[in-house]
Design an enzyme around this catalytic site. Structure first.
Site, PDB file in Angstrom:
ATOM      1  NE  ARG A 150      38.657  48.769  45.535  1.00 26.32           N
ATOM      2  CZ  ARG A 150      38.365  47.529  46.015  1.00 26.32           C
ATOM      3  NH1 ARG A 150      38.849  47.982  47.397  1.00 26.32           N
ATOM      4  NH2 ARG A 150      37.981  47.326  46.070  1.00 26.32           N
ATOM      5  CE  LYS A 175      33.483  50.341  44.595  1.00 26.78           C
ATOM      6  NZ  LYS A 175      34.490  50.235  43.700  1.00 26.78           N
ATOM      7  CG  HIS A 242      42.127  51.935  39.235  1.00 21.89           C
ATOM      8  ND1 HIS A 242      42.057  51.817  41.585  1.00 21.89           N
ATOM      9  CD2 HIS A 242      40.882  51.331  39.472  1.00 21.89           C
ATOM     10  CE1 HIS A 242      40.657  50.668  41.328  1.00 21.89           C
ATOM     11  NE2 HIS A 242      40.039  50.496  39.731  1.00 21.89           N
ATOM     12  NE  ARG A 245      41.223  47.430  43.187  1.00 17.99           N
ATOM     13  CZ  ARG A 245      41.354  46.599  44.017  1.00 17.99           C
ATOM     14  NH1 ARG A 245      42.796  46.362  44.781  1.00 17.99           N
ATOM     15  NH2 ARG A 245      40.299  46.386  44.087  1.00 17.99           N
ATOM     16  CG  HIS A 268      36.975  42.289  43.499  1.00 24.27           C
ATOM     17  ND1 HIS A 268      38.065  41.538  42.053  1.00 24.27           N
ATOM     18  CD2 HIS A 268      37.753  43.896  43.160  1.00 24.27           C
ATOM     19  CE1 HIS A 268      38.993  42.803  42.140  1.00 24.27           C
ATOM     20  NE2 HIS A 268      38.641  43.546  41.626  1.00 24.27           N
ATOM     21  CE1 TYR A 277      42.710  43.645  36.873  1.00 26.80           C
ATOM     22  CE2 TYR A 277      40.651  42.774  38.476  1.00 26.80           C
ATOM     23  CZ  TYR A 277      41.375  43.655  37.990  1.00 26.80           C
ATOM     24  OH  TYR A 277      41.697  45.361  38.277  1.00 26.80           O
TER      25      TYR A 277
END
Length: 297
Positions: A150, A175, A242, A245, A268, A277
């Site tokens: 990120r 994150k 993004h 990413r 994640h 994805y």
């Protein structure tokens, strides 16, 4: 009670007690501040259900908020109002009865392999004023495309976080305040080595991995924003950080990476987030459909 003062107390509590990131407290200040300015409210006595609901109506009708933007304001104001109720500055959370729209089920936007390679070519061959920029920028965009970091994770990287000997990148407090380790490829390692050599020649000693060209400090978010605009114009490709990413994720799946490993590399919390994805890469789906037993050899 003055809302601005309450917001500062709330942000202080969120940072030091709940342990949220600086980006989250920044979002609290921006979204709550925008609400107060638009609805011209300064104190909690001026708050009521009609004022709050009208704000979201203005957002959707006049400001053309997307569902994602609507939900961001909703969740931000909800957590702030809940804190105000807990601290007895409000009797009730006026956002509780507001309907929350469903998320739009859109696929992540990613570059094709040829566009990703072309972008790296443009980054490397752009007519910079100094050769240091060439190697730094190529290393930076290679890092995005080869690791899926990120934006803030990349800008917060420290020199000690990148281990070229063992080919790993340590993401510190990404994150959700989670650490993770991402393996890096030989191709990326070569780009990083060239950058580090130039960095050493420039006598940069700050702890940040990616540094400013004219100062001995970490590369800034504003600098990255300007660079992205330059490269969009030079390449003719529209992309965001993004997007890079998302490109990493789709290309990894197309290359045969399993969903569990990809989820770990992406950072994640829930593997369901990663499975989106699977729908966005036709090549991966095509490689799976040939396994149908009725296909003729």
């Amino acid at each position: 009670m003055n809302i601005e003062l309450l917001l500062e107390d709330f942000c202080y509590y969120s940072s030091y007690i709940r342990g949220v990131s600086d980006m989250t407290t920044k979002r609290y200040r921006e979204k709550v501040g925008a609400f107060c300015r638009t609805m011209e409210v300064n104190t909690t006595d001026e708050l009521n259900e009609k004022v709050v609901h009208n704000y979201f109506l203005i957002g959707r009708v006049q400001k053309k908020w997307s569902v994602a933007t609507y939900r961001t304001y909703y969740m931000t104001l909800k957590v702030f109002f809940n804190w105000c109720v807990t601290k007895k500055h409000l009797e009730e959370n006026f956002i509780e009865n507001l309907e929350l729209p469903k998320r739009e089920k859109s696929l992540p936007k990613a570059m094709k392999k040829r566009d990703a390679l072309f972008l790296l070519e443009v980054v490397y061959n752009y007519p910079y004023t100094h050769r240091f920029l060439k190697y730094r920028n190529h290393a930076m965009f290679s890092m995005f495309l080869f690791t899926g970091l990120r934006k803030n994770e990349l800008l917060n990287l420290k020199l000690n976080d990148v281990d070229l000997e063992n080919l790993t990148v340590f993401v510190r407090q990404g994150k959700g305040n989670k650490d993770r380790i991402i393996p890096i490829s030989y191709t990326l390692a070569q780009s990083l080595k060239k950058y580090l050599l130039e960095r050493k020649k420039q006598r940069k000693t700050c702890p940040e991995f990616f540094v400013s060209s004219n100062r001995n400090k970490g590369y800034s978010e504003n600098g990255l924003k300007l660079l992205v605009n330059q490269l969009r114009e030079a390449s003719g490709l529209y992309f965001t950080i993004h997007t890079l990413r998302h490109t990493f994720a789709t290309l990894m799946l197309e290359g045969g990476c399993d969903i569990f490993s990809l989820s770990k590399m992406m950072g994640h919390s829930d593997i369901k987030t990663t499975t989106i994805y699977l729908s966005s890469t036709a090549e991966h789906l095509r490689s799976q459909v040939v396994k149908h037993p009725l296909n003729i050899d």
